[in-house]
Design an enzyme around this catalytic site. Sequence first.
Site, PDB file in Angstrom:
ATOM      1  CG  ASN A   1      -2.015  -1.066   1.024  1.00  0.00           C
ATOM      2  OD1 ASN A   1      -2.944  -0.890   0.232  1.00  0.00           O
ATOM      3  ND2 ASN A   1      -1.852  -2.197   1.709  1.00  0.00           N
ATOM      4  CD  GLU A   2       4.676   1.519  -2.785  1.00  0.00           C
ATOM      5  OE1 GLU A   2       4.963   2.087  -1.712  1.00  0.00           O
ATOM      6  OE2 GLU A   2       5.503   0.828  -3.414  1.00  0.00           O
ATOM      7  N   PRO A   3       2.258   5.171  -0.771  1.00  0.00           N
ATOM      8  CG  PRO A   3       4.084   6.582  -0.431  1.00  0.00           C
ATOM      9  CD  PRO A   3       3.718   5.205  -0.886  1.00  0.00           C
TER      10      PRO A   3
ATOM     11  CB  SER B   1      -2.908   3.153   0.059  1.00  0.00           C
ATOM     12  OG  SER B   1      -2.001   2.667  -0.893  1.00  0.00           O
TER      13      SER B   1
ATOM     14  CB  THR C   1       8.565   0.145  -3.377  1.00  0.00           C
ATOM     15  OG1 THR C   1       7.921   0.977  -2.422  1.00  0.00           O
ATOM     16  CG2 THR C   1       8.254  -1.303  -3.104  1.00  0.00           C
TER      17      THR C   1
END
Length: 627
Positions: A158-160, A162, A177
């Site tokens: 869940n990347e920035p 989300s 990532t």
Amino acid sequence: MKSEAEQFEKIPVTFHETSAEACQILAVEVGSLIRQRQAAGKHAVLGLATGSTPVPFYRELIKMHREEGLSFNNVITFNLDEYYGLDQQHRESYFRFMQEQLFEHIDIPEANINIPPGTVSRKEVYQACLDYERRIDAHGGIDIQILGIGRTGHIGFNEPGSTQESPTRMITLDKITREDAARDFLGIKNVPRFAITMGVGTILRAKRIVLMAWGENKAQIVRKAVEEPSTDAISASYLQSHPNAQFLLDRGATSGLTRECQPWLVGSNEWTDSLTRRAVTWLAGKQNKPILKLVDDDYNEHGMADLLTDQGPSYELNIRIFNELQHTISGWPGGKPDAEDGGRPEHAEPYPKHSLVLCPEPGDELLAMGGTINRLIEQGHRVDIGFLTSGNLGVDDESVERFAEVISDLVSAEAVSATAWEETTRFAEQLLLELKEKGPFGDDTETLRTLKSMVRRSEARHALRTCGVANDQVHFLDLPFYENSRYRRFHPSSDDADQLCQLMTKVKPHQIYMTGSASDPSSVSGVCYRLFRDALRASAKYEWPEQCRIWIYRSQEKPLESHEISMAVPMSPDQVKAKIHALAHYNNELTETGVESDFAIARVYDDLGLAEYEAIETFEAFGDFRT
Ligand code: GLP
């Protein structure tokens, strides 16, 4: 009532000295849940994570299965995520990771294992994600969700950006990532761009959540997730809203929290020398003042009235700490010969010294101490460099390609006689073929890996030559734990420590420089640091350690802070240029930012009211090495 630490910490934190201890305790908790459910004839539903963080936890579970007969027959698992586009047997797929790290060592029925599908077609992704969510719900939800944390603060993938309610879905991986995964995939261009991940909402529905983090490189992101307001920029911070979430940390990962950094804000303190130095330098930064301009009010207003009672008034305390810091600065990292050395970090005698710089991977030596190596040599000391690993996993395919192409081109340009070069040309062709056959995702053949080691060796030798280190002072140990494995899969043995011990015994150093003291224990530098400790213990029977000082350097991600520094070696603008020039010999993305932390610490010293230097390299004195 909340404890004072909890007023800063918005998620409960449990801290253990080592990750091994923490994992043991978590494994006992999970083991008893499984047993309880067995006794009641029910399933236990576990949410599982990948990455290096949970590996020691999985080892504990395997141990409990083998030694205590813990059965996983009634366990149902849901993994957080999977790279999109990798088939299950790909060596970096999370499916394979889970098989190798856990499932093939326990008795879990295959049908109980759930991992998001990485290979469904784009059209089917939405439905597959929906099915995944439904399957979790159909089993009554997740009992315990295990998490790691990525450098962007992500949980799962869940990347920035989300949202708190996000469901299982496909996501585009963040640049950071992908950079972090580059080593596993042997180059960033091989890292998938997409993944399927449980959403933050999916994770938050678990009944209990344990996020684990090890090592100093995670300290800053852990602090943000735990202490700062929750935000979609850091998906781990959403755990603040969960009624039963916990952060399980080791010493390194705790080191950014207020309870560690500013303990005087969270309760009464014993003002040790090191805490006092930390408090005064912190206060100067906070008040934006040089140390010598701090006044009683500054201390009183920041919870340090008792420090003044103990060690005040402020001007005396200021001068003392200022002098301590002043004495860390030394342009003589090997000691200043014939000088009074009471106030200097390193002893004058013996002169000249044998200095041994130990590096987990080639490149570490220059990043951390290119300027210091240069000074040591100019000041007449002998400097030996010991590379513990070959670093070949960090060399990309292109370097091999370039080597092979130059040979082929030489022959086709008739620059050399084709017959004399027949075998060499065949070798070059063979290399190109091996590269093609393995493709971007395949494992390197032994020849490719050896050649990559040679590429790195040659970079290291050239880089070090510009600093004045001769070839015969550069030692490549190529420790077996690294050569026989891949990132996150290292299994060091006593052979590794023996080889390191032999090098130290051969050099008989008066100083050793080493890193990794607070690194993630599964990282290359973490593994190397443990080997170093073992090698030191094994060396205690010799005479040389009695005269030997050990200096710890840090990684770029977590440089030493001003209160931790025991020796600060300043660099002139020309020395900085020379360091950048030397670093450029490494074909390595890290070198671009190689001197940033040297500039940063020079600014900190300047702001504290100390001399203004262009850049500074820093070291921490090591405690008693026999412990
Ligand atoms: C990946 C995984 C995460 C994991 C993170 C950190 O991004 N999807 O689940 O937490 O890596 O990995 P490591 O534990 O190796 O630091």
